[in-house]
Design an enzyme around this catalytic site. Structure first.
Site, PDB file in Angstrom:
ATOM      1  N   HIS A 189     -15.839 -26.149   0.843  1.00 27.25           N
ATOM      2  CA  HIS A 189     -17.065 -26.923   0.685  1.00 27.25           C
ATOM      3  C   HIS A 189     -17.808 -26.554  -0.588  1.00 27.25           C
ATOM      4  O   HIS A 189     -17.786 -25.406  -1.039  1.00 27.25           O
ATOM      5  CB  HIS A 189     -17.960 -26.740   1.917  1.00 27.25           C
ATOM      6  CG  HIS A 189     -17.344 -27.327   3.145  1.00 27.25           C
ATOM      7  ND1 HIS A 189     -16.837 -26.559   4.150  1.00 27.25           N
ATOM      8  CD2 HIS A 189     -17.111 -28.608   3.485  1.00 27.25           C
ATOM      9  CE1 HIS A 189     -16.319 -27.352   5.075  1.00 27.25           C
ATOM     10  NE2 HIS A 189     -16.483 -28.605   4.696  1.00 27.25           N
TER      11      HIS A 189
ATOM     12  N   SER B 145     -11.596 -28.976  10.702  1.00 27.58           N
ATOM     13  CA  SER B 145     -12.565 -29.772   9.918  1.00 27.58           C
ATOM     14  C   SER B 145     -12.324 -29.762   8.411  1.00 27.58           C
ATOM     15  O   SER B 145     -13.233 -30.038   7.655  1.00 27.58           O
ATOM     16  CB  SER B 145     -13.975 -29.264  10.211  1.00 27.58           C
ATOM     17  OG  SER B 145     -14.092 -27.930   9.771  1.00 27.58           O
TER      18      SER B 145
ATOM     19  N   ILE C 292      -9.741 -25.473  23.971  1.00 30.57           N
ATOM     20  CA  ILE C 292     -10.030 -26.722  24.695  1.00 30.57           C
ATOM     21  C   ILE C 292      -8.761 -27.478  25.080  1.00 30.57           C
ATOM     22  O   ILE C 292      -8.803 -28.373  25.909  1.00 30.57           O
ATOM     23  CB  ILE C 292     -10.979 -27.677  23.921  1.00 30.57           C
ATOM     24  CG1 ILE C 292     -10.413 -28.055  22.557  1.00 30.57           C
ATOM     25  CG2 ILE C 292     -12.379 -27.097  23.800  1.00 30.57           C
ATOM     26  CD1 ILE C 292     -11.104 -29.275  21.948  1.00 30.57           C
TER      27      ILE C 292
ATOM     28  N   ASN D 257      -5.302 -31.357  17.958  1.00 30.81           N
ATOM     29  CA  ASN D 257      -6.474 -30.568  18.372  1.00 30.81           C
ATOM     30  C   ASN D 257      -7.707 -31.454  18.572  1.00 30.81           C
ATOM     31  O   ASN D 257      -8.333 -31.436  19.630  1.00 30.81           O
ATOM     32  CB  ASN D 257      -6.760 -29.493  17.323  1.00 30.81           C
ATOM     33  CG  ASN D 257      -7.786 -28.481  17.818  1.00 30.81           C
ATOM     34  OD1 ASN D 257      -7.939 -28.270  19.020  1.00 30.81           O
ATOM     35  ND2 ASN D 257      -8.491 -27.863  16.893  1.00 30.81           N
TER      36      ASN D 257
ATOM     37  N   TYR E 207      -9.123 -36.447   8.908  1.00 30.36           N
ATOM     38  CA  TYR E 207     -10.212 -35.774   9.632  1.00 30.36           C
ATOM     39  C   TYR E 207     -11.185 -36.819  10.189  1.00 30.36           C
ATOM     40  O   TYR E 207     -11.491 -36.831  11.388  1.00 30.36           O
ATOM     41  CB  TYR E 207     -10.927 -34.798   8.679  1.00 30.36           C
ATOM     42  CG  TYR E 207     -12.223 -34.278   9.220  1.00 30.36           C
ATOM     43  CD1 TYR E 207     -12.255 -33.481  10.355  1.00 30.36           C
ATOM     44  CD2 TYR E 207     -13.438 -34.610   8.598  1.00 30.36           C
ATOM     45  CE1 TYR E 207     -13.459 -33.016  10.867  1.00 30.36           C
ATOM     46  CE2 TYR E 207     -14.645 -34.147   9.100  1.00 30.36           C
ATOM     47  CZ  TYR E 207     -14.653 -33.359  10.234  1.00 30.36           C
ATOM     48  OH  TYR E 207     -15.836 -32.914  10.737  1.00 30.36           O
TER      49      TYR E 207
ATOM     50  N   ALA F 160     -13.105 -28.161  16.727  1.00 26.53           N
ATOM     51  CA  ALA F 160     -12.202 -29.067  16.008  1.00 26.53           C
ATOM     52  C   ALA F 160     -11.767 -28.419  14.699  1.00 26.53           C
ATOM     53  O   ALA F 160     -12.422 -27.494  14.220  1.00 26.53           O
ATOM     54  CB  ALA F 160     -12.919 -30.382  15.686  1.00 26.53           C
TER      55      ALA F 160
ATOM     56  N   ASN G 137     -23.521 -34.028   4.777  1.00 33.19           N
ATOM     57  CA  ASN G 137     -22.979 -32.727   4.338  1.00 33.19           C
ATOM     58  C   ASN G 137     -23.813 -31.553   4.833  1.00 33.19           C
ATOM     59  O   ASN G 137     -24.882 -31.265   4.287  1.00 33.19           O
ATOM     60  CB  ASN G 137     -22.835 -32.717   2.813  1.00 33.19           C
ATOM     61  CG  ASN G 137     -21.672 -33.584   2.380  1.00 33.19           C
ATOM     62  OD1 ASN G 137     -21.680 -34.786   2.624  1.00 33.19           O
ATOM     63  ND2 ASN G 137     -20.671 -32.984   1.804  1.00 33.19           N
TER      64      ASN G 137
ATOM     65  N   LEU H  38     -11.776 -18.770  18.631  1.00 28.04           N
ATOM     66  CA  LEU H  38     -11.940 -17.814  17.526  1.00 28.04           C
ATOM     67  C   LEU H  38     -10.859 -17.969  16.452  1.00 28.04           C
ATOM     68  O   LEU H  38     -10.617 -17.051  15.678  1.00 28.04           O
ATOM     69  CB  LEU H  38     -12.008 -16.369  18.038  1.00 28.04           C
ATOM     70  CG  LEU H  38     -13.180 -16.084  18.990  1.00 28.04           C
ATOM     71  CD1 LEU H  38     -13.146 -14.617  19.469  1.00 28.04           C
ATOM     72  CD2 LEU H  38     -14.525 -16.374  18.328  1.00 28.04           C
TER      73      LEU H  38
HETATM   74  N1  UDP Z   1     -16.384 -30.682  -4.501  1.00 27.87           N
HETATM   75  C1  UDP Z   1     -16.101 -30.258  -5.801  1.00 27.87           C
HETATM   76  N2  UDP Z   1     -15.548 -29.025  -5.971  1.00 27.87           N
HETATM   77  C2  UDP Z   1     -15.253 -28.188  -4.933  1.00 27.87           C
HETATM   78  C3  UDP Z   1     -15.562 -28.630  -3.612  1.00 27.87           C
HETATM   79  C4  UDP Z   1     -16.125 -29.883  -3.430  1.00 27.87           C
HETATM   80  O1  UDP Z   1     -16.349 -30.983  -6.768  1.00 27.87           O
HETATM   81  O2  UDP Z   1     -14.728 -27.093  -5.171  1.00 27.87           O
HETATM   82  C5  UDP Z   1     -16.993 -32.001  -4.300  1.00 27.87           C
HETATM   83  C6  UDP Z   1     -16.164 -32.924  -3.401  1.00 27.87           C
HETATM   84  O3  UDP Z   1     -15.255 -33.655  -4.152  1.00 27.87           O
HETATM   85  C7  UDP Z   1     -17.257 -33.788  -2.797  1.00 27.87           C
HETATM   86  C8  UDP Z   1     -18.498 -32.882  -2.753  1.00 27.87           C
HETATM   87  O4  UDP Z   1     -18.224 -31.804  -3.646  1.00 27.87           O
HETATM   88  O5  UDP Z   1     -17.550 -34.870  -3.628  1.00 27.87           O
HETATM   89  C9  UDP Z   1     -18.754 -32.316  -1.372  1.00 27.87           C
HETATM   90  O6  UDP Z   1     -17.540 -31.796  -0.898  1.00 27.87           O
HETATM   91  P1  UDP Z   1     -17.462 -30.924   0.421  1.00 27.87           P
HETATM   92  O7  UDP Z   1     -16.029 -30.465   0.587  1.00 27.87           O
HETATM   93  O8  UDP Z   1     -18.507 -29.873   0.393  1.00 27.87           O
HETATM   94  O9  UDP Z   1     -17.864 -31.916   1.588  1.00 27.87           O
HETATM   95  P2  UDP Z   1     -17.274 -33.357   2.025  1.00 27.87           P
HETATM   96  O10 UDP Z   1     -18.106 -34.363   1.295  1.00 27.87           O
HETATM   97  O11 UDP Z   1     -15.820 -33.400   1.693  1.00 27.87           O
HETATM   98  O12 UDP Z   1     -17.526 -33.379   3.489  1.00 27.87           O
END
Ligand code: UDP
Length: 332
Positions: free
Chosen positions: A190, A78, A53, A93, A142, A76, A171, A34
């Site tokens: 994200h 992330s 874990i 971790n 990561y 994990a 994604n 949590l």
């Molecule tokens: N991104 C962005 N602005 C934000 C967050 C993400 O432009 O505030 C872009 C980021 O550079 C990537 C895409 O959106 O190209 C997806 O990013 P996210 O962090 O969602 O997932 P990732 O691809 O890193 O797993």
């Protein structure tokens, strides 16, 4: 009825997988510390054990008590940005925790494992769409920790007969159609949640990280795949291991790429108004484009994503963010 232990089942993809497992008639035990997961995200039909874990005694007790048939492992850290600033936290971790898990599984005679891996394992791809046999050279910590774990599985399989599937997600996005669970990270990093939190007024604007990538509009391209489709893939992977399937790695994506600007435009259409966006510099560790070839998962697991349209995916996410601007913190 088979019994599945879901580690990290209070997190985003884990909680959706628990819903799917219960829908398909499995018995489910969730273990989660949590730290980033939410108690409210755990379906009431699953038993929740709070623990870490990295704690071997906790895991040994769980395996002795619960007698599970397989494990799905999401537990994990992330966040890509945090992994670059504090790499050892991620190794401790993600890699250390999984080493403890494998020791406990081996000691307790549990041999089936489905693992939450990532497209970040590939790094900057040599070609698009990416196939599972393509070079894996992560550009962030990561991704490096997830790849290290996949390699640990290979050697544990040879020595102790571990049976595993690693699922490399592209994604993850969207929310459960029930509206009960969705994405809620703190801090949120994200793209889609940030875009929709800007749309619902929780944030003033979205920053577009990088406008000079070699893509059609200069912003990064990603393959957005619905979290319920990912959840279904985990159930299929468990069934595949029960049926005697070989140890394997699968990409999970829709096979279609969208730029950051395209996602913002589609979100504006879904919410029905403009979403303020500003240009910002590149984010460290971000590859220009990541798009999956999902053909191995289709052929071998029989997995087919149901949410193919970015608009439909955004609609499910918008329903969640509009109803719960503060995520799980609000009363139900
Ligand atoms: N991104 C962005 N602005 C934000 C967050 C993400 O432009 O505030 C872009 C980021 O550079 C990537 C895409 O959106 O190209 C997806 O990013 P996210 O962090 O969602 O997932 P990732 O691809 O890193 O797993």
């Amino acid at each position: 009825m088979s019994k599945i232990l879901v580690l990290g089942g209070a997190g985003y993809i884990g909680s959706h997988t628990v819903y799917e497992l219960l829908d398909e008639g499995f018995e489910v035990v969730v273990a989660d510390n949590l730290e980033t997961g939410h108690r409210q995200a755990v379906h009431p039909g699953a038993a929740l054990c709070v623990g870490d874990i990295r704690d071997k005694a906790f895991l040994d007790g769980l395996f002795r008590r619960e007698r599970v048939d397989a494990v799905i492992h999401f537990a994990a850290y992330s966040l890509v940005g945090e992994s670059m600033a504090d790499p050892l936290k991620y190794y401790a971790n993600n890699v250390g925790g999984t080493q403890v898990l494998l020791s406990s599984m081996v000691a307790n005679g549990v041999d089936k494992l489905v693992f939450s891996s990532t497209a970040a394992a590939y790094g900057e791809p040599k070609r698009i769409p990416i196939e599972e046999g393509d070079p894996a050279e992560p550009t962030n910590t990561y991704g490096a920790t997830k790849l290290a774990v996949e390699q640990m599985f290979k050697w544990t399989a040879l020595a102790h007969g571990l049976r595993y599937v690693a699922l490399r997600y592209f994604n993850a996005c969207g929310a459960h159609p029930s509206g009960h669970i969705g994405e809620d990270h703190s801090p949120e990093t994200h793209l889609i949640p940030i875009v929709l939190q800007t749309a619902n007024g929780t944030r003033p604007e979205i920053e577009i990280f990088g406008t000079d990538y070699p893509t059609k509009d200069g912003s990064c391209v990603r393959d957005y795949v619905h979290v319920c489709d990912l959840a279904q893939a985990h159930v299929k992977a468990v069934r595949y291991l029960f049926a005697g399937g070989e140890n394997s790695v699968f990409n999970l994506g829709n096979g279609v790429g969208f730029t950051v600007r395209e996602v913002i435009r589609a979100a504006e259409e879904v919410v029905g108004h403009k979403i303020p966006a500003v240009y910002a510099g590149r984010r460290r560790g971000d590859p220009a484009a990541l798009v999956a070839s999902g053909s191995r998962a289709k052929t071998v697991l029989g997995w087919e994503p149901h949410y193919e349209s970015i608009h439909t995916i955004l609609e499910t996410a918008w329903r969640w963010h509009r109803a719960r601007p503060n995520g799980f913190d609000e009363d139900r």
